[in-house]
Design a protein around this motif. Structure first.
Motif, PDB file in Angstrom:
ATOM      1  N   UNK A 167       7.434  -0.088   3.542  1.00 25.49           N
ATOM      2  CA  UNK A 167       8.871   0.634   3.036  1.00 25.49           C
ATOM      3  C   UNK A 167       9.487   0.379   2.627  1.00 25.49           C
ATOM      4  N   UNK A 168      10.198   0.986   1.189  1.00 25.54           N
ATOM      5  CA  UNK A 168      11.234   1.038   0.599  1.00 25.54           C
ATOM      6  C   UNK A 168      12.572   1.771   0.544  1.00 25.54           C
ATOM      7  N   UNK A 183      19.103   5.436   0.047  1.00 22.90           N
ATOM      8  CA  UNK A 183      17.382   6.501   0.400  1.00 22.90           C
ATOM      9  C   UNK A 183      16.253   5.939   1.088  1.00 22.90           C
ATOM     10  N   UNK A 184      15.776   6.034   2.620  1.00 23.92           N
ATOM     11  CA  UNK A 184      14.689   4.881   2.996  1.00 23.92           C
ATOM     12  C   UNK A 184      13.367   5.751   2.557  1.00 23.92           C
ATOM     13  N   UNK A 185      12.694   5.046   2.157  1.00 21.94           N
ATOM     14  CA  UNK A 185      10.718   5.958   2.147  1.00 21.94           C
ATOM     15  C   UNK A 185      10.074   6.116   2.282  1.00 21.94           C
ATOM     16  N   UNK A 186       9.661   5.483   3.943  1.00 21.43           N
ATOM     17  CA  UNK A 186       8.357   5.217   4.465  1.00 21.43           C
ATOM     18  C   UNK A 186       7.334   5.960   4.393  1.00 21.43           C
ATOM     19  N   UNK A 187       6.575   4.786   3.839  1.00 23.68           N
ATOM     20  CA  UNK A 187       5.400   4.403   2.164  1.00 23.68           C
ATOM     21  C   UNK A 187       3.597   5.481   3.788  1.00 23.68           C
ATOM     22  N   UNK A 188       4.358   4.455   4.532  1.00 15.47           N
ATOM     23  CA  UNK A 188       2.824   3.766   5.218  1.00 15.47           C
ATOM     24  C   UNK A 188       3.675   3.258   6.800  1.00 15.47           C
TER      25      UNK A 188
END
Length: 783
Positions: free
Chosen positions: A647-648, A638-643
């Protein structure tokens, strides 16, 4: 019939090679050109981005983010720019006359689902069209991990789901992919030694020459011997840009933060690249010296064949010539050398009680490691043949020698000794691709060709004794792979490969286990035939980014550990020795998904084989057991592009495997094959455009499958594994377009731990702690 098929393939290849220059002359290449700059949202240049026209790769951005495409026809062109870690950008551009148009491409952060890969089907294709699990590391990913640890084994172990973690040694023993051996390639040249696995195939080049790494998981019938667990293909750097000369100079220092005494290491790498009319080149030289390694408590880590006081040399050259826009000739050479010259010797501890540590002393044997690994390649590519076909043909040579550690008293031979594995490969790979149309049903393509491989491998002692005799294999393998884009969104792939291999072994004597030749058995040589047909089929539905599922079946072929079988022979003829190949059946179902700022992938797999080669402790040394095997597991990323600043992401991989004994009992496979669960995570922060910070977490879980034997001890590779949790830090700062610096810290919290391999091996001499907090500082200049 088989001979006719092979003959027709060779005849067609010769015909297309002969007429291709005439066809090229007749092509109207055009006189327009386009130059451009690829940057991120903050205006920073992005090197190594892929620039494609109508789905075909044409160029890559250089270190300054620039690219140039010449000899394009006038009219409307559809450009695609992609880079792992960023969303793919598509732009339509109109070119007119002989003008040169300058454009800019700004890539948004995020992991695109359609990155281009080149190994899964022997032809460049979009990742969203591949019905299997794939992990790609680009140059940026490799550089981030290089700041932490310059060993390729560590880079892959810290990032690739399903691959075992590094053992902090010059070998990659136990670093299997989904519980099976993996076929390692450098630009398509096989590095693995499946006839006698030396476990040094992953660490056969320096990361400074890597453009990208592609990991294809699960058995594959597209490649040959040794690919039962999948493929790791190192793709080396290509010339980029329009400069006559450019390049990068890098220098670095490393050492233990908590206990720095004698731990200073240093690194120097120089790359030159450029283009001269139709010629282009890349030249690289790297030297990396690692100082004394210490654990978190300050003890010297002097494990045999370790990376302490290790000197690495890597020389790389690639030359390319493009006679026209449709063809290219590439020649490359890579020399890798890594040996350990240490003034410490290992003082044996007690497994599970006290670690083995180093003290001053001289090892009587030769320096352990890889004295050399040569790779030479010449290839020809042409993409404008009759029937819109393309051709890739390459010839290669690989020469490899590994030096194992010195032992004062061997368990498998009499007296002291030190063995080395010698492997020499040469081969030809022919790949043809022909597209076809099925009207309203959709479009397709057929990839077909022939692989020729000669592999000569043996294992000898430095004093002249022969441990494993010369195994001379010739393999002729025609193959075909179909891809059919049904109604645009259903991607069907199916293929077949025929393996026709023969291994010649001369008369030999097994090595003596006592004085005056005691225990030696004479074995009459001969020729061992291996014939097998392997298949693969897969389906992917890629209409919706929110749910992109696939299902696949694929078979792999391996003549694995034949050397171990021969060296432990108890019969006097080859015919009575169990040398059947390993045919692996891999079943997989999975999906990828992009939902807003979230990218998600998941896969479940089952891998079976009627005959395996699981290594089991018999009488003090490892012997392959030819038993049915069943391995299963799953992976999630899983990859989460917060802004644009945060990123995490992370991954989790689980695998379990059992072998079935002759009496019907199903037993767990040991740590050499089955790794404990592994989780990874990262947190990326970019407060300003010039600064990148990334915190990594690598976790390996516990695994307790075996009981102690009658002597109260665990057998070799059956030890209990306890969980390990480590944090690593990588930081990069760009002073300008020319100057940049990198900082990395491995084991940031200076955790005292035992690597997975030290735990499951259950051997006193190998019960060694991992390294304490180790820092690397690198400075680079681009010109």
């Amino acid at each position: 019939m088989k001979a006719k098929v092979i003959g027709l393939l060779c005849l067609f290849a010769a015909f297309t090679l002969a007429i291709s220059p005439l066809k090229s002359i007749a092509q109207n290449t055009g006189t327009a050109a386009i130059s451009g700059l690829v940057t991120d949202v903050d205006g920073q240049p992005l090197p190594n981005a892929t620039i494609s026209i109508s789905g075909n790769k044409n160029s890559s951005s250089n270190n300054e983010g620039r690219f140039l495409l010449k000899n394009l026809p006038s009219g409307l062109h559809r450009f695609s720019v992609s880079l792992v870690g960023y969303q793919t950008l598509v732009k339509e551009v109109v070119l007119a006359g002989d003008s040169t148009l300058d454009v800019s491409f700004v890539l948004q952060p995020g992991n695109a689902l359609n990155e281009v890969i080149v190994t899964a089907g022997r032809k460049a294709e979009s990742l969203k069209d591949v019905p299997s699990s794939v992990t790609i590391l680009n140059a940026r990913d490799v550089k981030e991990q290089l700041n932490v640890n310059p060993s390729v084994s560590a880079i892959l172990g810290n990032t690739v789901p399903g691959l075992g973690t590094s053992n902090n040694k010059a070998t990659n023993a136990g670093q299997t992919l989904r519980g099976r051996q993996v076929l390692v390639l450098i630009d398509g040249i096989p590095q693995s030694t499946p006839l006698m696995n030396g476990s040094r195939d992953i660490r056969t080049l320096d990361p400074s020459v890597i453009e990208r790494i592609e990991v294809i998981k699960g058995a594959t019938s597209i490649y040959g011997n040794g690919s039962a667990g999948g493929i790791i293909n190192f793709i080396t750097k290509k010339p980029s840009g329009d400069k006559t000369i450019g390049g990068t100079t890098s220098v670095g220092l490393s050492g233990n933060l908590a206990h720095p005494s004698n731990t200073l290491g240093y690194r120097f790498s120089q790359t030159f690249t450029g283009t001269l009319n139709k010629f282009s080149y890349v030249v690289n030289g790297t030297y990396n010296y690692t100082g004394v390694q210490r654990d978190a408590k300050g003890n010297v880590n002097a494990q045999p064949d370790g990376l302490g006081e290790n000197a690495l040399y890597n020389a790389f050259l690639k030359l390319a010539y493009k006679p026209n826009e449709h063809s290219e000739i590439v020649a490359s050479y890579n020399l890798f050398r890594s040996v350990q010259n240490t003034d410490y010797v290992n003082v044996t501890g007690k497994y599970g009680v006290t670690p083995s540590i180093g003290q001053k002393g001289i090892d009587p044997g030769e320096a352990a490691g890889t004295p050399y690994n040569h790779n030479a390649l010449i290839s020809y590519h042409h993409n404008a043949l009759p029937l819109s076909s393309s051709l890739d043909v390459s010839a290669y040579y690989n020469g490899f020698v590994s030096m194992n550690r010195y032992v004062a008293q061997g368990t498998a031979w009499f007296g002291p000794g030190q063995t080395k594995i010698q492997s020499f490969k040469k081969g030809v790979r022919l790949t043809l691709n022909t597209p076809w149309k099925a009207g309203s049903m959709g479009n397709g393509e057929l990839t077909y060709g022939l692989d020729l491989l000669n592999d000569r491998t043996n294992q000898v002692l430095t004093d002249g004794r022969v441990y494993i005799p010369d195994m001379n294999m010739l393999n002729v393998a025609p193959y075909a792979q179909m891809k059919f884009d049904i109604l645009t969104n259903f991607i069907l792939k199916a293929g077949i490969r025929y393996e026709n291999a023969r291994v010649k072994v001369k008369d030999f004597n097994t090595i003596a286990r006592g004085p005056n030749g005691q225990g030696s058995i004479p074995v009459s040589g001969g020729e061992i035939p291996y014939q097998a047909t392997t298949y693969n089929a897969g389906l992917r539905y890629n209409k919706y980014e929110i749910f992109n599922p696939f299902i696949s079946f694929s078979q792999g072929f391996a003549i694995n550990e034949l050397g171990r079988i021969l060296r432990t022979a108890t019969s006097s003829t080859l015919e009575s020795i169990a040398t059947d190949p390993i045919i692996t059946n891999n079943y997989e179902v999975g999906f990828s998904s992009r939902f807003g700022i979230l990218n998600l992938t998941a896969a479940y797999f089952i891998s079976t084989s009627k005959l395996g080669a699981n290594l089991v402790d018999v009488g003090g040394f490892l012997v392959p057991q030819r038993e049915p095997e069943r391995i299963k597991g799953y992976e999630i990323t899983a990859d989460l592009n917060l802004s644009t600043k945060w990123m995490l992401g992370g991954s989790y991989a689980y695998v379990e495997g059992r072998a079935e004994q002759a009496n019907g009992n199903k037993v767990y496979m040991n740590g050499l094959r089955i790794a404990p669960p592994k989780a990874t995570a990262y947190l990326s922060y970019r407060p300003v455009s010039a600064l990148d910070l990334k915190l990594f977490w690598v976790y390996t879980g516990s695994r307790d499958r075996f009981d102690v034997r009658a002597n109260g001890l665990f057998a070799n590779s059956e030890g209990e594994v306890k969980e390990v949790s480590l944090f690593n830090l990588s930081a990069a700062y760009r002073f300008s377009q020319k100057w940049s610096a990198g900082l990395g810290v491995e084991n940031l919290l200076n955790n005292s731990y035992y690597p997975v391999v030290s735990q499951y091996r259950a051997i006193d001499a190998e019960y060694v702690r991992g390294n304490g907090a180790t820092m690397s500082l690198n400075l680079s200049y681009n010109f």
